[in-house]
Each structure stands twice: as structure tokens, then as C-alpha cells.
Design a protein around this motif. Structure first.
Motif, PDB file in Angstrom:
ATOM      1  N   PHE A 121      -3.545   4.368  -8.774  1.00 41.38           N
ATOM      2  CA  PHE A 121      -2.400   4.166  -9.540  1.00 41.38           C
ATOM      3  C   PHE A 121      -2.238   5.028 -10.669  1.00 41.38           C
ATOM      4  O   PHE A 121      -3.557   5.641 -11.340  1.00 41.38           O
ATOM      5  CB  PHE A 121      -2.136   2.793 -10.002  1.00 41.38           C
TER       6      PHE A 121
ATOM      7  N   TYR B   9       2.709  -0.176  -0.593  1.00 39.27           N
ATOM      8  CA  TYR B   9       2.586  -1.184  -1.556  1.00 39.27           C
ATOM      9  C   TYR B   9       2.600  -2.639  -1.224  1.00 39.27           C
ATOM     10  O   TYR B   9       3.285  -2.761  -0.170  1.00 39.27           O
ATOM     11  CB  TYR B   9       3.164  -0.763  -2.746  1.00 39.27           C
TER      12      TYR B   9
ATOM     13  N   GLY C 189       7.146   1.331  -3.514  1.00 39.15           N
ATOM     14  CA  GLY C 189       6.673   0.975  -4.674  1.00 39.15           C
ATOM     15  C   GLY C 189       7.681   0.446  -5.729  1.00 39.15           C
ATOM     16  O   GLY C 189       7.363   0.004  -6.829  1.00 39.15           O
TER      17      GLY C 189
ATOM     18  N   VAL D 129      -0.474  -5.515  -8.318  1.00 34.88           N
ATOM     19  CA  VAL D 129       0.379  -4.777  -7.250  1.00 34.88           C
ATOM     20  C   VAL D 129      -1.173  -3.847  -6.626  1.00 34.88           C
ATOM     21  O   VAL D 129      -2.034  -3.619  -7.243  1.00 34.88           O
ATOM     22  CB  VAL D 129       1.141  -3.811  -7.566  1.00 34.88           C
TER      23      VAL D 129
ATOM     24  N   ALA E  82      -2.061  -0.729  -3.702  1.00 33.07           N
ATOM     25  CA  ALA E  82      -1.681   0.325  -2.933  1.00 33.07           C
ATOM     26  C   ALA E  82      -2.863   0.355  -1.607  1.00 33.07           C
ATOM     27  O   ALA E  82      -3.875   0.363  -1.791  1.00 33.07           O
ATOM     28  CB  ALA E  82      -1.847   1.551  -3.637  1.00 33.07           C
TER      29      ALA E  82
END
Length: 436
Positions: free
Chosen positions: A230, A275, A291, A308, A310
Motif C-alpha cells: 500500500f 482489494y 480500491g 484492507v 491487497a
């Protein structure tokens, strides 16, 4: 016919005897006059060509340089034996040179054109490049051949070795062998730094006259060794709400399906990133492809915290470290808002399911061509592409057309054209469609 066969047989017999000496020098039939054949170097020596038969084709300069002086085609496929006399003030010596003039197309050559092979990223030094056997051949036995990489080997990334051997000396410039050679890596390779190498391998006989070149492409196979990262470890977003004057005790109103903000991650392997929320939530949903965080429910506190993740699309699939998302819900009084003199209407927003439609590159050959039409739920719906897209346009009627000729190589690793479409239904606000 018998004379022809007999002549051919005698020629082959003579060649066999000469070639066994390993002292045969091959000359292409189309070399130009002035081609250097051999350079004799002696101390105060004087050289003389003793064969008048070949005087029209060769000459010997005083400094010992033997060179061609005419077209050699009349000597094609004939063994030529030249006698050279070397004289000094105190002695003399005789030298013999055995030549064979051949059709260049029948001389040393590689049987294939371009070879394409591969090697895994991060493979240890000494790993062999996966390639078909590499060997140059000729119609006559010219003895061992010297192989070397003459182009494309920046920083000595690769070296050659005789097939079947395990030792590799990276300082050796060429490999001399009667057999096959192979390419080995001298160091681990990184596809993010360089994903392929274009090499040229040259094979030469030991006299340096007969040469052949082979182009080789080495692809470095990507290993998914980088997880997505991120851009920020922590994200802060403010969600503005208003008090509903018609509700009990100034109930707060929150714009459902509104865009809260967006998180962003990148992947060093250039894989596509998706995401997700580490823990599913009824309050917020995340658009996997972009996202974007979208408000889905009514908050019951002034603050919220999410995590979150990824994911990349490599093999094996890797995921990032969680990023924290802090949401702050701020209520504004309706009296603080500017007065808009317009008729009140109810606005709703929704996100329709993602649509994936497959096409070939040929479908996008013609600019302006209609490739498909978006489906309407009512006749009053109109369409508009949300963000500018280099490949497609969307007309209000829902017709999707080619904007720019589709180029498979420019579409990125996933080979997809992704875009959002805003759908407006007169009197009922807007909806979103995501196409892939």
C-alpha cells in the motif's frame, strides 16, 4: 555419367585425406579479391609462391601476406595445395597450405534460425538456460569449433560450456568442442530489472575462416516474489452527514452508496492488484478492482476502523500487509448548508454487478466500430463513461465503440479493458456498471 560419379568419388577421397590433417583452410567461393588467407611472419624473411597454376587467383606479398586476387568460383569444391618458399639471408624453408573453396551456403551453419529459451527468475548461478541443443554443422569435417557470445551479454550475465560438463569458468571467452554447447547463468536474474536478453552466438573453425552466427532470445520467467504494498500504512477519511429535520430528535442522514475514498497498492512484479476487507463489514464495501470504499450502511458510532488487504494475481498469489483505514463521521446541520432553489427529488444510487465480456484483438481493429450495447432496465436510462478511457467510448444509447485500435501488447499483463459506466434514469438518480 560414370565419369561424373568417378570424379565425385575421387574428390571425396582426396578431401578425406586432407581433412584428417586438421590443416585445411576453407574459403567461401564468393570472397572478393584482396581477402587475406594467411600471414606468414618471419625474421628478415622473403616469401615466394611456387605454384604458377594458382598464380591467377593468389599472390604473396613481400611481407608474407597471402591474399586472393580474383574470383574463386572456378576452384569451387577443388582441393588447392599451395607451396610457399621462405628465404632468409642464411636459410630457406618450404611451407604447404591446403585450401578448399566451398559454396558459402554449404559451409558452417546453424540448422535453426532464432532459438528461444527461458530461465526462472532468481535461479542460482550455474543454472542452464532451457534451450534446444546448440551446435553448428558443415558438410565437411572442419574439426572442433570455437563458440562464444559476441552480442547482448551485458555485465557477463551468461557464459557457454560444453553440454554435459558441470564446471563453468565465467572468465573463459569461448568454448572449443566437437559437441553441443549450452548457455548457463553466471548470477541470479531479476525479471523486474530485465525480462529478456537477445544474444548472438558465433561458431568459428580453428582457422578463423569459417564462421556462423545464431541469434538466441532468453526469457526470464517471472517468479511472484513481491507482495503488493500500500502507498500508505494508514488512511484517514471523513464522511459528512446531515441532520434530518423531519426525523425524530434531529436524526443524522448519511449518503448511502457514496464514495468515501480510495486505497491504492502497487506490485513490483507488475501483477494486477485486487482489494478486499480483512473482515467483512455491513458499513463499508470495497470495489475489488479499484480500491474505492463505498458507504453501504448507517454508522452507529462517530468513528470506525477497517483493515484492507491487497492481493496480486501472480502464482503463487501473494497478499499485502493490512493497511488501516480510519473513518470519521461528522454531522452537519441542514441550516449550515447552502440553500438550493430547486424541486426536491429522491436520488438513489446502486452498483450493478460487474460485467465481463470477452473479445479478440481483431474485434478492435476498426476505430468507431460498435462492439456491444449495454443493457437497459428501462427505456429512460442513458449511459456515460465515468472516466476517460483510451480504448472505448460509450454513447448515451449504451453503444460501446472502439475509440483507438486495440493493441494486445499495450493492454497490460491482464489484457483487459476496464471502465465504469454511469447509468442515469430520469427522475431516479444514477447507478454504476463496471465492465471488464
Amino acid at each position: 555419367m560414370a565419369r561424373t560419379v568417378l570424379g565425385g568419388g575421387v574428390l571425396l577421397c582426396a578431401l578425406s585425406v586432407v581433412l584428417q590433417t586438421r590443416a585445411l583452410t576453407l574459403l567461401p567461393h564468393d570472397v572478393r579479391p584482396g581477402h587475406a588467407v594467411r600471414h606468414f611472419v618471419g625474421n628478415h624473411s622473403r616469401y615466394t609462391l611456387l605454384d604458377p597454376e594458382y598464380a591467377p587467383y593468389f599472390t604473396l606479398l613481400d611481407d608474407g601476406l597471402l591474399m586472393t586476387t580474383a574470383d574463386l568460383t572456378p576452384l569451387l569444391n577443388q582441393p588447392v595445395n599451395l607451396a610457399i618458399l621462405e628465404q632468409t639471408p642464411y636459410s630457406s624453408a618450404a611451407h604447404a597450405i591446403h585450401l578448399l573453396v566451398m559454396d558459402r551456403r554449404q559451409m558452417l551453419q546453424f540448422t535453426s534460425g532464432l532459438l528461444i529459451g527461458g530461465i526462472p527468475e532468481n535461479a542460482p548461478p550455474g543454472t542452464t538456460v532451457d534451450l534446444p541443443p546448440i551446435r553448428a554443422t558443415a558438410l565437411v569435417d572442419v574439426g572442433p569449433l570455437a563458440y562464444k557470445i559476441i552480442k547482448g551479454n551485458e555485465n557477463s550475465v551468461f557464459s557457454l560450456r560444453q553440454k554435459g560438463k558441470t564446471d563453468t569458468n565465467t572468465e573463459v571467452m569461448s568454448v572449443v568442442t566437437d559437441g553441443d554447447v549450452e548457455i548457463v547463468a553466471n548470477k541470479p536474474l531479476d525479471t523486474e530489472t530485465k525480462s529478456w536478453y537477445e544474444l548472438v552466438i558465433q561458431a568459428t573453425d580453428l582457422h578463423g575462416v569459417n564462421k556462423a552466427s545464431l541469434p538466441v532470445r532468453v526469457d526470464v520467467a517471472n517468479e511472484n516474489d513481491h507482495e503488493p504494498r500500500f502507498e500508505q500504512d494508514v488512511y484517514y477519511f471523513i464522511v459528512n452527514g446531515t441532520t434530518d429535520e423531519n426525523g425524530p430528535n434531529g436524526t443524522a442522514h448519511w449518503p448511502r452508496f457514496s464514495n468515501i475514498g480510495q486505497v491504492q497498492a502497487t506490485d513490483a512484479d507488475n501483477d494486477r492488484v485486487y482489494y478486499s476487507l480483512q473482515t467483512p463489514s455491513n458499513l463499508v464495501v470495497i470495489v475489488p478492482q479499484t480500491g474505492e470504499l463505498i458507504l453501504a450502511g448507517e454508522p452507529d458510532t462517530r468513528e470506525a476502523e477497517l483493515s484492507v488487504i491487497a492481493h496480486d494475481t501472480g502464482i503463487p498469489q501473494l497478499k499485502s500487509r493490512p493497511a488501516k483505514v480510519f473513518l470519521g463521521f461528522i454531522v452537519r446541520d441542514q441550516r449550515d448548508l447552502p440553500v438550493l432553489h430547486r424541486e426536491k427529488r429522491r436520488v438513489t444510487r446502486a452498483v450493478r454487478p460487474t460485467k465481463r465480456i470477452e473479445f479478440t484483438e481483431a474485434d478492435g481493429e476498426v476505430e468507431g466500430r460498435a462492439v456491444f450495447t449495454l443493457e437497459k432496465e428501462t427505456d429512460r436510462e442513458t449511459f456515460k463513461i465515468r472516466d476517460e478511457n483510451p480504448w472505448v467510448t460509450v454513447e448515451p444509447s449504451g453503444v460501446v465503440k472502439v475509440k483507438k485500435k486495440w493493441d494486445y501488447e499495450e493492454l497490460g499483463p491482464e489484457k483487459t479493458i476496464d471502465f465504469w459506466v454511469t447509468i442515469t434514469n430520469a427522475g431516479n438518480g444514477g447507478k454504476f456498471y463496471y465492465f471488464k
